[in-house]
Design a protein around this motif. Structure first.
Motif, mmCIF file in Angstrom:
data_model
loop_
_atom_site.group_PDB
_atom_site.id
_atom_site.type_symbol
_atom_site.label_atom_id
_atom_site.label_comp_id
_atom_site.label_asym_id
_atom_site.label_seq_id
_atom_site.Cartn_x
_atom_site.Cartn_y
_atom_site.Cartn_z
ATOM 1 N N ALA A 93 0.839 -1.130 0.072
ATOM 2 C CA ALA A 93 -0.106 0.070 -0.099
ATOM 3 C C ALA A 93 0.883 1.329 -0.016
ATOM 4 O O ALA A 93 0.593 2.239 -0.727
ATOM 5 C CB ALA A 93 -0.899 -0.106 1.110
ATOM 6 N N LEU A 94 2.031 1.234 0.684
ATOM 7 C CA LEU A 94 2.796 2.340 0.913
ATOM 8 C C LEU A 94 3.701 2.769 -0.449
ATOM 9 O O LEU A 94 4.150 3.838 -0.670
ATOM 10 C CB LEU A 94 3.618 2.313 1.974
ATOM 11 C CG LEU A 94 2.909 2.232 3.366
ATOM 12 C CD1 LEU A 94 3.982 1.963 4.650
ATOM 13 C CD2 LEU A 94 2.234 3.572 3.879
ATOM 14 N N GLY A 95 3.850 1.453 -1.029
ATOM 15 C CA GLY A 95 4.699 1.963 -2.280
ATOM 16 C C GLY A 95 6.159 2.253 -2.225
ATOM 17 O O GLY A 95 6.738 2.166 -1.069
ATOM 18 N N ASP A 96 6.486 3.032 -3.224
ATOM 19 C CA ASP A 96 7.980 3.504 -3.084
ATOM 20 C C ASP A 96 8.188 4.557 -2.276
ATOM 21 O O ASP A 96 7.356 5.219 -2.004
ATOM 22 C CB ASP A 96 8.310 3.991 -4.566
ATOM 23 C CG ASP A 96 8.240 2.928 -5.742
ATOM 24 O OD1 ASP A 96 8.654 1.691 -5.279
ATOM 25 O OD2 ASP A 96 8.117 3.257 -6.809
ATOM 26 N N GLY A 97 9.129 4.720 -1.468
ATOM 27 C CA GLY A 97 9.628 5.837 -0.511
ATOM 28 C C GLY A 97 9.807 5.236 0.623
ATOM 29 O O GLY A 97 10.763 4.970 1.248
ATOM 30 N N PRO A 98 8.559 5.197 1.388
ATOM 31 C CA PRO A 98 8.420 4.514 2.901
ATOM 32 C C PRO A 98 9.022 3.000 2.873
ATOM 33 O O PRO A 98 8.760 2.202 1.814
ATOM 34 C CB PRO A 98 7.025 4.538 3.148
ATOM 35 C CG PRO A 98 6.329 5.429 2.089
ATOM 36 C CD PRO A 98 7.073 5.385 0.953
ATOM 37 N N GLU A 99 9.820 2.609 3.828
ATOM 38 C CA GLU A 99 10.334 1.249 3.979
ATOM 39 C C GLU A 99 9.837 0.712 5.407
ATOM 40 O O GLU A 99 10.142 1.336 6.464
ATOM 41 C CB GLU A 99 11.884 1.336 3.985
ATOM 42 C CG GLU A 99 12.396 -0.083 3.885
ATOM 43 C CD GLU A 99 13.861 -0.009 3.643
ATOM 44 O OE1 GLU A 99 14.462 -1.285 4.029
ATOM 45 O OE2 GLU A 99 14.369 1.044 3.290
ATOM 46 N N LEU A 100 9.111 -0.387 5.285
ATOM 47 C CA LEU A 100 8.816 -1.050 6.542
ATOM 48 C C LEU A 100 9.720 -2.066 6.487
ATOM 49 O O LEU A 100 9.469 -3.352 5.731
ATOM 50 C CB LEU A 100 7.478 -1.423 6.466
ATOM 51 C CG LEU A 100 6.806 -2.243 7.693
ATOM 52 C CD1 LEU A 100 7.124 -1.593 9.096
ATOM 53 C CD2 LEU A 100 5.264 -2.301 7.663
ATOM 54 N N SER A 101 10.584 -2.223 7.656
ATOM 55 C CA SER A 101 11.591 -3.503 7.773
ATOM 56 C C SER A 101 11.666 -4.132 8.877
ATOM 57 O O SER A 101 11.186 -3.397 9.933
ATOM 58 C CB SER A 101 12.932 -2.984 7.180
ATOM 59 O OG SER A 101 13.405 -2.182 8.124
ATOM 60 N N TRP A 102 12.103 -5.065 9.148
ATOM 61 C CA TRP A 102 12.573 -5.755 10.265
ATOM 62 C C TRP A 102 13.883 -5.670 10.644
ATOM 63 O O TRP A 102 14.723 -6.157 9.921
ATOM 64 C CB TRP A 102 11.949 -7.375 10.343
ATOM 65 C CG TRP A 102 12.444 -8.160 11.425
ATOM 66 C CD1 TRP A 102 13.445 -9.182 11.580
ATOM 67 C CD2 TRP A 102 11.807 -8.157 12.709
ATOM 68 N NE1 TRP A 102 13.320 -9.588 12.961
ATOM 69 C CE2 TRP A 102 12.587 -8.936 13.629
ATOM 70 C CE3 TRP A 102 10.672 -7.538 13.368
ATOM 71 C CZ2 TRP A 102 12.312 -9.110 14.878
ATOM 72 C CZ3 TRP A 102 10.386 -7.687 14.488
ATOM 73 C CH2 TRP A 102 11.028 -8.346 15.318
ATOM 74 N N THR A 103 14.220 -5.248 11.634
ATOM 75 C CA THR A 103 15.793 -4.959 12.009
ATOM 76 C C THR A 103 16.374 -5.762 12.901
ATOM 77 O O THR A 103 17.503 -5.910 13.027
ATOM 78 C CB THR A 103 15.682 -3.378 12.828
ATOM 79 O OG1 THR A 103 15.260 -3.852 14.056
ATOM 80 C CG2 THR A 103 14.957 -2.521 12.210
ATOM 81 N N GLY A 104 15.819 -7.037 13.372
ATOM 82 C CA GLY A 104 16.214 -7.936 14.164
ATOM 83 C C GLY A 104 15.917 -7.624 15.465
ATOM 84 O O GLY A 104 15.637 -8.614 16.413
ATOM 85 N N SER A 105 15.395 -6.393 15.824
ATOM 86 C CA SER A 105 14.896 -6.010 17.539
ATOM 87 C C SER A 105 13.303 -5.622 17.271
ATOM 88 O O SER A 105 12.615 -5.004 18.117
ATOM 89 C CB SER A 105 15.834 -5.047 17.799
ATOM 90 O OG SER A 105 15.780 -3.905 17.227
ATOM 91 N N GLY A 106 12.984 -5.354 16.033
ATOM 92 C CA GLY A 106 11.746 -4.821 15.865
ATOM 93 C C GLY A 106 11.319 -4.319 14.356
ATOM 94 O O GLY A 106 12.301 -4.325 13.653
ATOM 95 N N TYR A 107 10.030 -4.079 14.438
ATOM 96 C CA TYR A 107 9.734 -3.660 13.143
ATOM 97 C C TYR A 107 9.935 -1.875 12.986
ATOM 98 O O TYR A 107 9.628 -1.334 13.811
ATOM 99 C CB TYR A 107 7.989 -3.794 12.758
ATOM 100 C CG TYR A 107 7.650 -5.192 12.393
ATOM 101 C CD1 TYR A 107 7.838 -5.677 11.235
ATOM 102 C CD2 TYR A 107 7.241 -5.946 13.348
ATOM 103 C CE1 TYR A 107 7.610 -6.898 10.817
ATOM 104 C CE2 TYR A 107 6.816 -7.182 13.212
ATOM 105 C CZ TYR A 107 7.080 -7.883 11.936
ATOM 106 O OH TYR A 107 6.635 -8.933 11.380
#
Length: 274
Positions: A93-107
């Motif tokens: 939904a957010l498309g290009d630009g925003p990044e939702l990632s898992w860092t190992g310690s959290g989202y």
């Protein structure tokens, strides 16, 4: 009136991320806009995850923390699958630009922010600075612009434990700024313009003593001390019935001043608008 900021406040995201930036708003129903068009954000729980992550302001949130924030202490059995599904849905939904990632310690959500919250913080800070400098006109104008950013309740319609607490916190913030704006208007001699608004606000927040105090001041300044005393008595009865308490010192002090006809409370000539 000031609320503080985190990071650099620069108005909207459009100026700092380009013309196709995603604008996200929380002062009302969660909303995402790209080029003025609303972006579908998916089902309520998916939207709630986005709202919670936006409020972390660039800090990672653990898996357990996210589940607690969105589902509380009794999540569904397959909550891990649901989190993965909704996170994937948000990335699309957010498309290009925003990044939702898992860092190992959290989202971690980066490249996106609640633009209206930042704009409001900037305006409130400017209003406070203007008031401290004695410029009540500018303070009122900035506070009014901050109020105009609201489109409804904070994160309206998203029912989660974390957002319910945030909704209460932001309601208090909103009322505090509104009270400061109305106090400034009364100070400038514009009580007549705001009596009806104060009557409505007292009806909506009947146990909030500062609003009653401002209503009483506005009534006195418009030559209606008897109505001010009536407003006090109504508030006293409400507080007694709801809380078993008397009005606080500020309201009692104002009541005493009205009774003794304090000349400071008499009508004063309005200050012309700039």
């Amino acid at each position: 009136m000031g609320e503080g900021t985190t990071g650099t406040t620069t108005g909207t995201s459009h100026g700092s991320h380009g013309s196709h930036a995603l604008r996200l708003e929380l002062l009302g129903p969660l909303r995402a806009l790209r080029d003025g068009e609303e972006v579908p954000l998916g089902p309520p729980k998916q939207r709630a995850i986005l709202a919670v992550l936006l409020l972390q302001e660039g800090r990672p949130l653990s898996y357990d923390g996210l589940v607690e924030a969105v589902w509380g202490g009794a999540p569904p059995v397959h909550v891990r699958n649901l989190v993965q599904k909704y996170v994937s849905g948000l990335r699309r939904a957010l498309g290009d630009g925003p990044e939702l990632s898992w860092t190992g310690s959290g989202y971690l959500l980066t490249g996106a922010r609640a633009d209206d919250l930042r704009e409001r913080r900037r305006l409130v800070d400017e209003a406070l600075a203007a008031r401290n400098a004695g410029d009540l006109e500018r303070a009122g104008e900035r506070a009014r612009r901050a109020e105009e950013l609201w489109r409804g309740e904070f994160a309206e319609g998203l029912r989660t434990p974390y957002l319910a607490a945030e909704r209460l916190r932001w309601t208090e913030k909103r009322l505090t700024v509104l009270e400061a704006r109305l106090a400034g208007a009364i100070e400038l001699g514009r009580s007549f313009e705001y009596v009806h608004e104060l009557v409505r606000l007292v009806a909506a927040h009947p146990l909030r003593e500062r609003l009653v105090e401002l209503l009483m001041l506005a009534l006195c300044r418009t030559g209606r001390p008897t109505d001010a005393l009536t407003a006090y008595e109504s508030a006293r009865q409400r507080l007694a019935e709801a809380l078993g308490a008397d009005p606080g010192p500020a309201l009692r002090s104002l009541h005493a001043r009205v009774l003794r006809q304090d000349p400071v409370l008499l009508p004063s000539p309005p200050v012309p608008a700039a």
